[in-house]
Design a protein around this motif. Structure first.
Motif: not given
Length: 158
Positions: A24-31, A38-42
């Motif tokens: 999900l993180e990868k799909a949402l562009g957080w990577h 990323h540091p917030i949403y993870t």
């Protein structure tokens, strides 16, 4: 092993949930594109982690302990789950960084250096597989023990 069947099951569920979260993180562009977020949403994964512990300890109480569970029994069960998750974390990190998000480390290094959060050397020593493998294992253990202690307060039953 039969005594730990519930803990093993939920540790595996936790690990799979963590891997799905990485997808999900990868799909949402957080990577990559939104790596600065990323540091917030993870941290939202903590809600899923807590829910998994709640379901695990309720199952432990209802199936293995005849509907009764002391705080200590819940806490010990949660610690066992945490230890198993910590043991599985190197594999989980490998799958994440080899298959799900192979560019994550380089993207994280670039982001922190470009935004002057870290030097190139510091970023490279922090954002790498060995560092994350250790962080994941100790993070799972520490956060799991704290979560187990708190969740056990709410699911205990006399």
């Amino acid at each position: 092993m039969k005594n730990f069947k519930t803990e093993i099951k939920w540790a595996i569920i936790f690990t799979i949930a963590g891997l799905l979260w990485m997808v999900l993180e990868k799909a949402l562009g957080w990577h990559d594109v939104h790596i600065d977020k990323h540091p917030i949403y993870t941290n939202f994964f903590a809600l899923i982690a807590i829910a998994i512990f709640v379901f695990a300890l309720i199952e432990k109480r209802n199936k293995d302990l005849s509907g009764k569970m002391t705080w200590v029994q819940g806490f010990v069960s949660g610690i066992i789950i945490s230890v198993i998750v910590a043991m599985l974390s190197p594999l989980s990190q490998y799958i994440t960084h080899e298959y799900i998000s192979p560019d994550y480390f380089q993207n994280a290094i670039n982001n922190t250096v470009e935004n002057e959060i870290m030097t190139q050397e510091s970023a490279e020593s922090f954002f790498n597989f060995n560092s994350y493998r250790i962080q994941a294992a100790f993070g799972a253990l520490g956060a799991g023990i704290v979560t187990a202690g708190i969740v056990s307060l709410f699911v205990r039953k006399k």
